[in-house]
Enzyme design. Structure first.
Site, PDB file in Angstrom:
ATOM      1  CG  ASP A  40      -2.425  -0.998   0.737  1.00 40.68           C
ATOM      2  OD1 ASP A  40      -2.323  -1.448   0.422  1.00 40.68           O
ATOM      3  OD2 ASP A  40      -2.387  -1.596   2.313  1.00 40.68           O
ATOM      4  CE  LYS A  67       2.437  -2.544  -4.209  1.00 45.26           C
ATOM      5  NZ  LYS A  67       1.923  -1.830  -3.045  1.00 45.26           N
ATOM      6  N   GLY A  82      -4.402  -4.651  -3.734  1.00 46.95           N
ATOM      7  CA  GLY A  82      -5.691  -3.127  -4.311  1.00 46.95           C
ATOM      8  C   GLY A  82      -4.849  -2.108  -4.050  1.00 46.95           C
ATOM      9  CG  HIS A  83      -2.057  -2.193  -6.899  1.00 46.31           C
ATOM     10  ND1 HIS A  83      -1.197  -2.427  -7.723  1.00 46.31           N
ATOM     11  CD2 HIS A  83      -1.824  -2.711  -5.641  1.00 46.31           C
ATOM     12  CE1 HIS A  83      -0.522  -3.264  -7.643  1.00 46.31           C
ATOM     13  NE2 HIS A  83      -0.610  -3.121  -5.908  1.00 46.31           N
ATOM     14  CD  GLN A 133       0.802  -8.897  -2.512  1.00 44.48           C
ATOM     15  OE1 GLN A 133       1.035  -9.673  -3.768  1.00 44.48           O
ATOM     16  NE2 GLN A 133      -0.524  -8.707  -3.058  1.00 44.48           N
TER      17      GLN A 133
HETATM   18  P1  GDP Z   1      -0.800  -0.077  -3.660  1.00 43.19           P
HETATM   19  O1  GDP Z   1      -1.305  -0.962  -3.324  1.00 43.19           O
HETATM   20  O2  GDP Z   1       0.429   0.448  -3.696  1.00 43.19           O
HETATM   21  O3  GDP Z   1      -0.866   0.629  -4.567  1.00 43.19           O
HETATM   22  O4  GDP Z   1      -0.923   1.524  -2.685  1.00 43.19           O
HETATM   23  P2  GDP Z   1      -2.678   1.567  -2.712  1.00 43.19           P
HETATM   24  O5  GDP Z   1      -3.952   2.446  -3.915  1.00 43.19           O
HETATM   25  O6  GDP Z   1      -3.715   0.603  -1.645  1.00 43.19           O
HETATM   26  O7  GDP Z   1      -2.488   2.712  -1.314  1.00 43.19           O
HETATM   27  C1  GDP Z   1      -2.298   3.982  -1.238  1.00 43.19           C
HETATM   28  C2  GDP Z   1      -3.308   4.850  -1.328  1.00 43.19           C
HETATM   29  O8  GDP Z   1      -2.469   6.886  -0.741  1.00 43.19           O
HETATM   30  C3  GDP Z   1      -4.592   5.359  -2.415  1.00 43.19           C
HETATM   31  O9  GDP Z   1      -5.849   5.341  -1.524  1.00 43.19           O
HETATM   32  C4  GDP Z   1      -4.055   6.321  -3.038  1.00 43.19           C
HETATM   33  O10 GDP Z   1      -5.076   7.322  -3.699  1.00 43.19           O
HETATM   34  C5  GDP Z   1      -3.201   6.806  -2.142  1.00 43.19           C
HETATM   35  N1  GDP Z   1      -1.983   7.832  -2.625  1.00 43.19           N
HETATM   36  C6  GDP Z   1      -0.825   7.835  -3.311  1.00 43.19           C
HETATM   37  N2  GDP Z   1      -0.145   8.473  -3.101  1.00 43.19           N
HETATM   38  C7  GDP Z   1      -0.562   9.744  -2.375  1.00 43.19           C
HETATM   39  C8  GDP Z   1      -0.174  10.708  -2.153  1.00 43.19           C
HETATM   40  O11 GDP Z   1       1.524  11.408  -2.552  1.00 43.19           O
HETATM   41  N3  GDP Z   1      -0.524  11.524  -1.176  1.00 43.19           N
HETATM   42  C9  GDP Z   1      -2.069  10.984  -0.863  1.00 43.19           C
HETATM   43  N4  GDP Z   1      -2.208  11.943   0.246  1.00 43.19           N
HETATM   44  N5  GDP Z   1      -2.283   9.897  -1.720  1.00 43.19           N
HETATM   45  C10 GDP Z   1      -1.656   9.174  -1.776  1.00 43.19           C
HETATM   46  P1  IMO Z   2      -1.180  -4.120  -2.443  1.00 35.67           P
HETATM   47  O1  IMO Z   2      -0.813  -4.693  -3.519  1.00 35.67           O
HETATM   48  C1  IMO Z   2      -1.265  -3.983   2.381  1.00 35.67           C
HETATM   49  C2  IMO Z   2      -0.834  -8.558   3.793  1.00 35.67           C
HETATM   50  C3  IMO Z   2      -2.404  -8.927   4.671  1.00 35.67           C
HETATM   51  C4  IMO Z   2      -1.823 -10.084   5.135  1.00 35.67           C
HETATM   52  C5  IMO Z   2      -0.391 -10.470   4.541  1.00 35.67           C
HETATM   53  C6  IMO Z   2      -0.999 -11.536   3.791  1.00 35.67           C
HETATM   54  O2  IMO Z   2      -2.637  -3.679  -1.920  1.00 35.67           O
HETATM   55  O3  IMO Z   2       0.067  -3.492  -1.748  1.00 35.67           O
HETATM   56  P2  IMO Z   2      -2.809 -12.411   2.507  1.00 35.67           P
HETATM   57  O4  IMO Z   2      -3.889 -12.110   1.868  1.00 35.67           O
HETATM   58  O5  IMO Z   2      -1.512 -11.871   1.034  1.00 35.67           O
HETATM   59  O6  IMO Z   2      -2.144 -14.081   1.986  1.00 35.67           O
HETATM   60  O7  IMO Z   2      -1.655 -11.740   3.558  1.00 35.67           O
HETATM   61  O8  IMO Z   2       0.080  -9.620   3.757  1.00 35.67           O
HETATM   62  N1  IMO Z   2      -1.324  -8.235   2.547  1.00 35.67           N
HETATM   63  C7  IMO Z   2      -1.322  -6.848   2.270  1.00 35.67           C
HETATM   64  N2  IMO Z   2      -0.775  -5.524   2.668  1.00 35.67           N
HETATM   65  N3  IMO Z   2      -1.209  -4.096   0.951  1.00 35.67           N
HETATM   66  C8  IMO Z   2      -0.756  -5.471   0.318  1.00 35.67           C
HETATM   67  O9  IMO Z   2      -0.831  -5.173  -1.119  1.00 35.67           O
HETATM   68  C9  IMO Z   2      -1.211  -6.795   0.407  1.00 35.67           C
HETATM   69  N4  IMO Z   2      -1.532  -8.378   0.551  1.00 35.67           N
HETATM   70  C10 IMO Z   2      -1.602  -8.645   1.118  1.00 35.67           C
HETATM   71  O10 IMO Z   2      -2.772  -7.833   5.307  1.00 35.67           O
HETATM   72  O11 IMO Z   2      -0.735  -9.541   6.740  1.00 35.67           O
HETATM   73 MG    MG Z   3      -2.591  -1.369  -1.793  1.00 38.93          MG
END
Ligand code: GDP
Ligand code: IMO
Ligand code: MG
Length: 419
Positions: free
Chosen positions: A13, A16, A40-41, A222
């Site tokens: 999270d 990416k 979850g992106h 991840q």
């Molecule tokens: P990922 O799994 O690595 O793609 O990250 P996620 O999308 O799960 O979580 C990142 C969250 O931060 C998302 O809700 C993005 O919209 C948000 N986000 C990404 N870059 C920035 C930033 O520079 N500032 C803020 N405030 N939010 C951001």
């Molecule tokens: P993105 O791509 C954050 C965490 C789960 C748990 C552990 C194992 O959005 O960054 P799993 O279901 O993979 O067996 O869970 O890994 N986890 C993540 N945490 N971002 C993710 O993906 C994750 N995918 C798995 O919360 O701790």
């Molecule tokens: Mg994510």
């Protein structure tokens, strides 16, 4: 022939999706190399917010997208995403799924849920999407692969054989309802029909693209500390998340990769259980969570928040061979008068170390050593104020890695390119 890996440098999270979406502008191909719908992106484009779990983030820019052999694919999630994207005007005609990727079957999901329930207080806190059980079957050579969807007879046979054993587990170990063969086979055959046009020899596809001089992004799911081998085991995911696996995961040689961009938040979050040295105690925990909107994309769980951990980040730089960093969500820190940053760990025997402990007990019991950096207490809408720049430069100096871009908001254009 540039192939660039985008890898999460923390516990996932990191943002990416947003960085991939940005870099995809100048790329031709975006590939996922591991993981599945546990990812979850989130990508924010104007008023539109996209939450993608299975398909590479490049789909929003209309790029060729590949789900590589190292991935696990839930057909229901994949097709659901296809439908949602198409309904929102994004073509999925150029999305390709490796026939070697493994299929997450309904029993994997049920077993993931059952295992977590049984573990009780010892649970990992998985996303309950069947990731672990699917990778376990792959390693045990019991898995069903995407290419098995191409032949209805083989598919039914494999389901029948698997179900004979899986139903015993479901009923006797986890005390849940068994799955019904006819219903399941029919459902999967339906998915198979729809999956068929997406199935391809993706290793060949990526290799050809590289030979043609196209730019390829390899998008990690991840993060480094969730890596099966090098992460905070057992509180990890079931695939190798690090950059080196990008080559294996899509089926190209490691010498095709020429840069590795690590994505890190300006602080740290973690979903699920497991040790977390810089986790914030007291009211700043909720404050950070609210400011950063730290709720999981897949499960909606509140993410645990902590201060930036340079020991863990140094480890991520080492493991991945990170050539530059993207620092996201710096804007979230704009509210704080002082920003602590963890520069070392103090181990149980009093040793101070800048290196990530090799033994998990040391990591579990370490105490973060902080330096306090002055906050900037201004929004980052007009570039970076001096204190924010100093925070960025402090990280660069400590890790000896350049920070190429800084995220200052969730929207697509909220990025400051430093280099
Ligand atoms: P990922 O799994 O690595 O793609 O990250 P996620 O999308 O799960 O979580 C990142 C969250 O931060 C998302 O809700 C993005 O919209 C948000 N986000 C990404 N870059 C920035 C930033 O520079 N500032 C803020 N405030 N939010 C951001
Ligand atoms: P993105 O791509 C954050 C965490 C789960 C748990 C552990 C194992 O959005 O960054 P799993 O279901 O993979 O067996 O869970 O890994 N986890 C993540 N945490 N971002 C993710 O993906 C994750 N995918 C798995 O919360 O701790
Ligand atoms: Mg994510």
């Amino acid at each position: 022939m540039p192939a660039t890996v985008i890898v999460g440098a923390q516990w996932g999270d990191e943002g990416k999706g947003k960085i991939v979406d940005l870099l995809a502008l100048d790329c031709d191909l975006v590939c996922r190399y591991q993981g599945g719908p546990n990812a979850g992106h989130t990508i924010v484009v104007g008023d539109e917010t996209y939450k993608i779990r299975q398909i590479p983030s490049g789909v929003i820019r209309g790029k060729t997208c590949v789900i590589g052999a190292g991935c696990v694919v839930d057909p229901e999630v994949f097709l659901g995403e296809v439908d949602t994207l198409e309904a929102r005007g994004h073509s999925t005609a150029d999305v390709h799924v490796s026939g070697e990727a493994h299929v997450i079957m309904p029993w994997h999901v049920a077993i993931d849920q059952g295992m977590e329930r049984r573990l009780g207080k010892l649970q990992i806190g998985t996303t309950k999407r069947g990731i672990g059980p699917c990778y376990a079957d792959k390693a045990a050579r019991l898995g069903i692969r995407v290419q098995d969807l191409l032949d209805a007879k083989i598919l039914r046979q494999k389901i029948e054989v698997a179900l004979a054993e899986k139903n015993l587990w479901l009923e006797r170990i986890y005390g849940v309802e068994p799955l019904e063969l006819e219903e399941l086979a029919e459902r999967l055959e339906g998915y198979a029909q729809r999956m068929r046009p997406y199935i391809a020899d993706t290793s060949l596809l990526v290799d050809s693209a590289l030979r043609e001089g196209k730019a390829v992004l390899l998008e990690g799911g991840q993060g480094t500390l969730l890596d099966l081998d090098h992460g905070t085991y057992p509180f990890v995911t079931s695939s190798s998340t690090v950059a080196a696996n990008a080559a294996t995961g899509v089926g190209i040689g490691p010498n095709r990769i020429d840069s590795v961009i690590g994505v890190t938040k300006a602080y740290v979050t973690r979903v699920g259980e497991g040790p977390f040295p810089t986790e914030i105690e007291g009211p700043d925990q909720q404050r950070m969570c609210d400011l950063g909107g730290e709720f999981g994309t897949v499960t909606g769980r509140q993410r645990r928040c902590g201060w930036l951990d340079l020991v863990a980040l140094r480890y991520a730089v080492r493991l991945n061979g990170i050539t530059s960093l993207a620092l996201t969500k710096l804007d979230v820190l704009s509210d704080f008068a002082e920003v602590p940053i963890c520069v070392a760990y103090e181990l149980r025997d009093g040793t101070i170390t800048e290196d990530f402990p090799a033994h998990q007990s040391d990591f579990h019991h370490c105490r973060p050593v902080y330096e306090q950096l002055p906050g900037w207490e201004t929004p980052l809408t007009d570039g970076l104020p001096d204190a924010a720049r100093a925070y960025v430069e402090f990280i660069e100096r400590s890790l000896e890695v350049e920070i190429a871009m800084v995220g200052t908001g969730a929207e697509r254009e909220r990025v400051v390119a430093l280099r």
